[in-house]
Design an enzyme around this catalytic site. Structure first.
Site, PDB file in Angstrom:
ATOM      1  N   MET A  64      -8.814   8.110  -0.731  1.00  0.00           N
ATOM      2  CA  MET A  64      -9.649   8.539   0.410  1.00  0.00           C
ATOM      3  C   MET A  64     -10.135   9.963   0.171  1.00  0.00           C
ATOM      4  O   MET A  64      -9.402  10.790  -0.366  1.00  0.00           O
ATOM      5  CB  MET A  64      -8.825   8.503   1.694  1.00  0.00           C
ATOM      6  CG  MET A  64      -8.190   7.143   1.959  1.00  0.00           C
ATOM      7  SD  MET A  64      -7.315   7.122   3.537  1.00  0.00           S
ATOM      8  CE  MET A  64      -6.709   5.439   3.545  1.00  0.00           C
TER       9      MET A  64
ATOM     10  N   MET B 191     -11.483  -5.904   5.008  1.00  0.00           N
ATOM     11  CA  MET B 191     -10.780  -4.897   5.810  1.00  0.00           C
ATOM     12  C   MET B 191     -10.537  -5.477   7.199  1.00  0.00           C
ATOM     13  O   MET B 191     -11.486  -5.861   7.895  1.00  0.00           O
ATOM     14  CB  MET B 191     -11.604  -3.621   5.938  1.00  0.00           C
ATOM     15  CG  MET B 191     -11.748  -2.785   4.668  1.00  0.00           C
ATOM     16  SD  MET B 191     -10.205  -2.263   3.902  1.00  0.00           S
ATOM     17  CE  MET B 191      -9.401  -1.358   5.238  1.00  0.00           C
TER      18      MET B 191
ATOM     19  N   HIS C 269      -0.976  -1.352  -4.455  1.00  0.00           N
ATOM     20  CA  HIS C 269      -2.262  -1.031  -3.826  1.00  0.00           C
ATOM     21  C   HIS C 269      -2.344   0.479  -3.584  1.00  0.00           C
ATOM     22  O   HIS C 269      -1.510   1.055  -2.868  1.00  0.00           O
ATOM     23  CB  HIS C 269      -2.387  -1.794  -2.506  1.00  0.00           C
ATOM     24  CG  HIS C 269      -3.715  -1.656  -1.824  1.00  0.00           C
ATOM     25  ND1 HIS C 269      -4.817  -2.418  -2.158  1.00  0.00           N
ATOM     26  CD2 HIS C 269      -4.125  -0.839  -0.822  1.00  0.00           C
ATOM     27  CE1 HIS C 269      -5.849  -2.081  -1.384  1.00  0.00           C
ATOM     28  NE2 HIS C 269      -5.454  -1.111  -0.564  1.00  0.00           N
TER      29      HIS C 269
ATOM     30  N   SER D 217       0.854  -1.186   0.000  1.00  0.00           N
ATOM     31  CA  SER D 217       0.000   0.000   0.000  1.00  0.00           C
ATOM     32  C   SER D 217       0.886   1.231   0.000  1.00  0.00           C
ATOM     33  O   SER D 217       1.640   1.470   0.954  1.00  0.00           O
ATOM     34  CB  SER D 217      -0.896   0.030   1.232  1.00  0.00           C
ATOM     35  OG  SER D 217      -1.400   1.352   1.391  1.00  0.00           O
TER      36      SER D 217
ATOM     37  N   HIS E  84      -8.124   0.977  -4.412  1.00  0.00           N
ATOM     38  CA  HIS E  84      -9.100   0.780  -3.331  1.00  0.00           C
ATOM     39  C   HIS E  84      -9.789   2.119  -3.089  1.00  0.00           C
ATOM     40  O   HIS E  84      -9.188   3.048  -2.544  1.00  0.00           O
ATOM     41  CB  HIS E  84      -8.326   0.288  -2.091  1.00  0.00           C
ATOM     42  CG  HIS E  84      -9.157   0.084  -0.876  1.00  0.00           C
ATOM     43  ND1 HIS E  84      -8.613  -0.138   0.374  1.00  0.00           N
ATOM     44  CD2 HIS E  84     -10.503   0.057  -0.697  1.00  0.00           C
ATOM     45  CE1 HIS E  84      -9.577  -0.288   1.263  1.00  0.00           C
ATOM     46  NE2 HIS E  84     -10.736  -0.162   0.638  1.00  0.00           N
TER      47      HIS E  84
ATOM     48  N   ASP F 198      -6.657  -6.487   4.111  1.00  0.00           N
ATOM     49  CA  ASP F 198      -6.054  -5.142   4.123  1.00  0.00           C
ATOM     50  C   ASP F 198      -6.134  -4.542   5.526  1.00  0.00           C
ATOM     51  O   ASP F 198      -7.232  -4.306   6.040  1.00  0.00           O
ATOM     52  CB  ASP F 198      -6.808  -4.264   3.113  1.00  0.00           C
ATOM     53  CG  ASP F 198      -6.212  -2.867   2.952  1.00  0.00           C
ATOM     54  OD1 ASP F 198      -5.172  -2.576   3.543  1.00  0.00           O
ATOM     55  OD2 ASP F 198      -6.820  -2.077   2.199  1.00  0.00           O
TER      56      ASP F 198
ATOM     57  N   GLY G  35      -9.059   4.149   6.555  1.00  0.00           N
ATOM     58  CA  GLY G  35      -8.728   5.555   6.747  1.00  0.00           C
ATOM     59  C   GLY G  35      -7.264   5.821   7.046  1.00  0.00           C
ATOM     60  O   GLY G  35      -6.745   6.863   6.679  1.00  0.00           O
TER      61      GLY G  35
ATOM     62  N   ASP H 146      -4.570   3.524  -2.179  1.00  0.00           N
ATOM     63  CA  ASP H 146      -5.686   3.862  -1.297  1.00  0.00           C
ATOM     64  C   ASP H 146      -6.199   5.263  -1.631  1.00  0.00           C
ATOM     65  O   ASP H 146      -5.482   6.246  -1.453  1.00  0.00           O
ATOM     66  CB  ASP H 146      -5.231   3.804   0.161  1.00  0.00           C
ATOM     67  CG  ASP H 146      -5.048   2.378   0.637  1.00  0.00           C
ATOM     68  OD1 ASP H 146      -6.010   1.592   0.517  1.00  0.00           O
ATOM     69  OD2 ASP H 146      -3.947   2.041   1.102  1.00  0.00           O
TER      70      ASP H 146
ATOM     71  N   MET I 242     -12.121   4.526  -1.336  1.00  0.00           N
ATOM     72  CA  MET I 242     -12.817   4.825  -0.076  1.00  0.00           C
ATOM     73  C   MET I 242     -13.419   6.217  -0.225  1.00  0.00           C
ATOM     74  O   MET I 242     -13.014   7.183   0.438  1.00  0.00           O
ATOM     75  CB  MET I 242     -11.826   4.741   1.100  1.00  0.00           C
ATOM     76  CG  MET I 242     -11.415   3.309   1.408  1.00  0.00           C
ATOM     77  SD  MET I 242      -9.897   3.181   2.390  1.00  0.00           S
ATOM     78  CE  MET I 242      -8.678   3.269   1.083  1.00  0.00           C
TER      79      MET I 242
END
Ligand code: DX5
Ligand code: ZN
Length: 219
Positions: free
Chosen positions: A39, A139, A35, A10, A68, A177, A144, A37, A70
């Site tokens: 957000m 998860m 990966h 990540s 991913h 994750d 977060g 993330d 979010m």
């Protein structure tokens, strides 16, 4: 049949000021997926990057970009993430009113589709979309932030999902994750996970250490 374990570093834990270099380093160190993330400061209490940054990072590795999401609402941005170079787009069922439609859209864009389950989201949330997905993400922390502790109840959920996936007879990644370390990785693998996301455990030490960090998680 032994699992084909893949490691997905990540980049949340990488040096954001040197991200191209960091991605090249984990690629050379043996990462299977990159990966990413995403957000939005709304679905989760943190902000990261969006499609223009992913498009700039894309040329730094030919490995699978495992994105991913979010963010909510997620649907209006799916096309932009596909165009930016994502290979897998993973959504949370809570991030839009119609997760089935979101997954259909990802498939229509020619990308692999993933569904992500928060710690409190039950395994059966996948039951009526399993035919559409290429990846199920469990998860093992609340989304977060990196560097949180693994929530042990994720292991039972991974076992349940392993059985559901095997019953389909299709190839579907079972990804875990959050809080993956040398201690928790073998537990997640034993429960049936075959893709391990790891931020802090990979981006520790200098770039020379990344290969050892990845090999340790692979077991
Ligand atoms: C959390 C992210 C994770 C996070 C994992 O919302 O989805 O990918 O970066 O970080 P570690 O491996 O440090 O728990
Ligand atoms: Zn993630």
């Amino acid at each position: 049949m032994p699992q084909n374990i893949r490691i997905a570093p990540s980049i949340l834990a990488a040096d954001f000021a040197a991200m191209g270099e960091e991605i090249r380093a984990v690629d050379q160190a043996g990462a299977d997926y990159i990966h990413v993330d995403v957000m939005d400061g709304h679905f989760v209490p943190n902000l990261t990057i969006g499609p223009p940054v992913i498009a700039k990072l894309r040329p730094h590795s030919a490995k699978t970009f495992d994105v991913h999401l979010m963010i909510t609402p997620v649907d209006p941005l799916l096309d932009a993430f596909a165009e930016a170079g994502a290979d897998i787009l993973t959504v949370h069922p809570e991030a839009g009113p119609h997760v089935h439609r979101s997954l259909q859209r990802i498939k229509a864009l020619g990308k692999k589709a993933g569904i992500s389950l928060n710690p409190a989201t039950p395994a059966d949330a996948v039951d009526h979309v399993l035919d559409l997905v290429d990846l199920v993400l469990v998860m093992s922390v609340n989304p977060g932030f990196g560097g949180q502790s693994f929530i042990p109840s994720a292991l039972d959920k991974i076992k349940t999902l392993r059985a559901k996936i095997d019953a389909t007879g299709r190839t579907i990644d079972l990804e875990v994750d959050g809080g993956i370390t040398a201690e928790t990785a073998p537990q997640a693998i034993a429960a049936g996970a075959d893709v391990l996301v790891a931020g802090s455990a990979v981006f520790t030490g200098d770039a020379a250490a990344y290969a050892t960090n990845i090999a340790t998680l692979r077991g």
